[in-house]
Design a protein around this motif. Structure first.
Motif, PDB file in Angstrom:
ATOM      1  N   LEU A  30      73.342 -18.042  47.153  1.00  0.00           N
ATOM      2  CA  LEU A  30      72.039 -18.299  45.719  1.00  0.00           C
ATOM      3  C   LEU A  30      71.864 -19.243  46.182  1.00  0.00           C
ATOM      4  O   LEU A  30      71.002 -19.904  45.169  1.00  0.00           O
ATOM      5  N   ASP A  31      72.644 -20.908  46.499  1.00  0.00           N
ATOM      6  CA  ASP A  31      71.438 -21.961  46.539  1.00  0.00           C
ATOM      7  C   ASP A  31      70.456 -21.887  47.151  1.00  0.00           C
ATOM      8  O   ASP A  31      70.415 -22.851  47.042  1.00  0.00           O
ATOM      9  N   THR A  32      70.253 -21.396  47.903  1.00  0.00           N
ATOM     10  CA  THR A  32      68.770 -21.284  48.910  1.00  0.00           C
ATOM     11  C   THR A  32      67.976 -20.026  48.013  1.00  0.00           C
ATOM     12  O   THR A  32      67.010 -19.899  48.571  1.00  0.00           O
ATOM     13  N   ASN A  33      68.786 -18.377  47.158  1.00  0.00           N
ATOM     14  CA  ASN A  33      67.766 -17.451  48.248  1.00  0.00           C
ATOM     15  C   ASN A  33      68.455 -16.816  46.340  1.00  0.00           C
ATOM     16  O   ASN A  33      69.595 -17.092  46.081  1.00  0.00           O
ATOM     17  N   ILE A  73      67.706  -6.298  38.511  1.00  0.00           N
ATOM     18  CA  ILE A  73      67.966  -7.424  38.077  1.00  0.00           C
ATOM     19  C   ILE A  73      68.364  -8.414  39.201  1.00  0.00           C
ATOM     20  O   ILE A  73      69.136  -8.137  40.146  1.00  0.00           O
ATOM     21  N   ILE A  74      67.466  -9.804  39.134  1.00  0.00           N
ATOM     22  CA  ILE A  74      67.924 -10.711  40.111  1.00  0.00           C
ATOM     23  C   ILE A  74      68.992 -11.050  39.965  1.00  0.00           C
ATOM     24  O   ILE A  74      68.364 -12.170  38.506  1.00  0.00           O
ATOM     25  N   TYR A  75      69.460 -12.192  40.707  1.00  0.00           N
ATOM     26  CA  TYR A  75      69.877 -13.463  40.504  1.00  0.00           C
ATOM     27  C   TYR A  75      70.014 -14.196  41.196  1.00  0.00           C
ATOM     28  O   TYR A  75      69.665 -14.237  41.966  1.00  0.00           O
ATOM     29  N   SER A  76      70.114 -15.592  40.459  1.00  0.00           N
ATOM     30  CA  SER A  76      70.551 -16.397  41.102  1.00  0.00           C
ATOM     31  C   SER A  76      70.881 -17.957  40.903  1.00  0.00           C
ATOM     32  O   SER A  76      72.419 -17.495  39.404  1.00  0.00           O
ATOM     33  N   LEU A  77      71.653 -19.221  41.423  1.00  0.00           N
ATOM     34  CA  LEU A  77      72.348 -19.580  40.983  1.00  0.00           C
ATOM     35  C   LEU A  77      71.374 -20.769  39.870  1.00  0.00           C
ATOM     36  O   LEU A  77      70.751 -21.385  39.557  1.00  0.00           O
ATOM     37  N   ASP A  98      71.906 -18.360  55.776  1.00  0.00           N
ATOM     38  CA  ASP A  98      70.583 -17.378  55.782  1.00  0.00           C
ATOM     39  C   ASP A  98      70.333 -16.502  56.144  1.00  0.00           C
ATOM     40  O   ASP A  98      69.800 -15.753  56.541  1.00  0.00           O
ATOM     41  N   ASP A  99      71.125 -16.789  57.787  1.00  0.00           N
ATOM     42  CA  ASP A  99      70.808 -15.655  58.978  1.00  0.00           C
ATOM     43  C   ASP A  99      71.948 -13.982  58.169  1.00  0.00           C
ATOM     44  O   ASP A  99      71.322 -13.233  58.917  1.00  0.00           O
ATOM     45  N   ARG A 100      72.466 -14.026  56.719  1.00  0.00           N
ATOM     46  CA  ARG A 100      72.712 -12.870  56.540  1.00  0.00           C
ATOM     47  C   ARG A 100      71.442 -12.307  55.214  1.00  0.00           C
ATOM     48  O   ARG A 100      71.493 -11.134  55.830  1.00  0.00           O
ATOM     49  N   LEU A 101      70.582 -12.989  55.301  1.00  0.00           N
ATOM     50  CA  LEU A 101      69.322 -12.791  54.286  1.00  0.00           C
ATOM     51  C   LEU A 101      68.496 -12.289  56.376  1.00  0.00           C
ATOM     52  O   LEU A 101      67.597 -11.728  55.318  1.00  0.00           O
ATOM     53  N   LYS A 102      68.711 -12.947  57.067  1.00  0.00           N
ATOM     54  CA  LYS A 102      67.511 -12.557  58.046  1.00  0.00           C
ATOM     55  C   LYS A 102      67.582 -11.539  58.757  1.00  0.00           C
ATOM     56  O   LYS A 102      67.484  -9.884  58.331  1.00  0.00           O
ATOM     57  N   ALA A 103      68.859 -11.129  58.444  1.00  0.00           N
ATOM     58  CA  ALA A 103      70.046  -9.597  59.008  1.00  0.00           C
ATOM     59  C   ALA A 103      69.547  -8.915  58.145  1.00  0.00           C
ATOM     60  O   ALA A 103      68.890  -7.629  58.754  1.00  0.00           O
ATOM     61  N   LEU A 104      69.264  -9.256  56.823  1.00  0.00           N
ATOM     62  CA  LEU A 104      68.948  -8.360  56.052  1.00  0.00           C
ATOM     63  C   LEU A 104      67.656  -7.924  56.101  1.00  0.00           C
ATOM     64  O   LEU A 104      67.066  -6.294  56.040  1.00  0.00           O
ATOM     65  N   GLU A 105      67.047  -8.791  56.292  1.00  0.00           N
ATOM     66  CA  GLU A 105      65.278  -8.380  56.624  1.00  0.00           C
ATOM     67  C   GLU A 105      65.090  -7.596  57.558  1.00  0.00           C
ATOM     68  O   GLU A 105      64.962  -6.765  57.974  1.00  0.00           O
ATOM     69  N   ARG A 106      65.715  -7.777  58.990  1.00  0.00           N
ATOM     70  CA  ARG A 106      65.636  -6.897  60.050  1.00  0.00           C
ATOM     71  C   ARG A 106      65.539  -5.893  59.869  1.00  0.00           C
ATOM     72  O   ARG A 106      65.583  -4.733  60.352  1.00  0.00           O
TER      73      ARG A 106
END
Length: 114
Positions: A30-33, A73-77, A98-106
């Motif tokens: 959440l610190d970056t997305n 509902i979107i969560y952020s830091l 960020d690799d977790r986000l990229k995997a989700l996008e893929r």
């Protein structure tokens, strides 16, 4: 740089929350997305109630905030919390997630709230 001192019990509570690997990873992410619960469910491969419980604890401590975007509902830091400097000092020691986000996008599982 502003020097903010927080109360010892508050610091212990925050650090205890971050002592859980899932919550610590969520906060780092959440610190970056921004994320919704369903994205965390996919990333952590756990149940929606379990993820919601983690989010609730972080939100109750003031570390996370929510924004409604349509049906999501979107969560952020919460970077306005007095605990943010403590969070930052912990988070800067951790590897980027960020690799977790990229995997989700893929996988086509990153939601679009537009």
């Amino acid at each position: 740089m502003i020097n903010v001192t927080i109360e010892m019990n508050a610091a212990a509570t925050i650090l205890k929350l971050l002592g859980d690997k899932t919550r610590l990873t969520m906060v780092k992410m959440l610190d970056t997305n921004d994320y919704c619960v369903c994205e965390f469910v996919e990333i952590f491969q756990t149940s929606q109630p379990a993820i919601s419980q983690h989010i609730r604890k972080l939100k109750n401590a003031g570390l996370v905030k929510e924004t409604r975007r349509g049906q999501w509902i979107i969560y952020s830091l919460n970077k306005d919390t007095e605990y943010y400097p403590l969070l930052q000092s912990v988070l800067q020691q951790l590897p980027n997630q960020d690799d977790r986000l990229k995997a989700l996008e893929r996988q086509g599982l990153r939601i679009s709230c537009e």
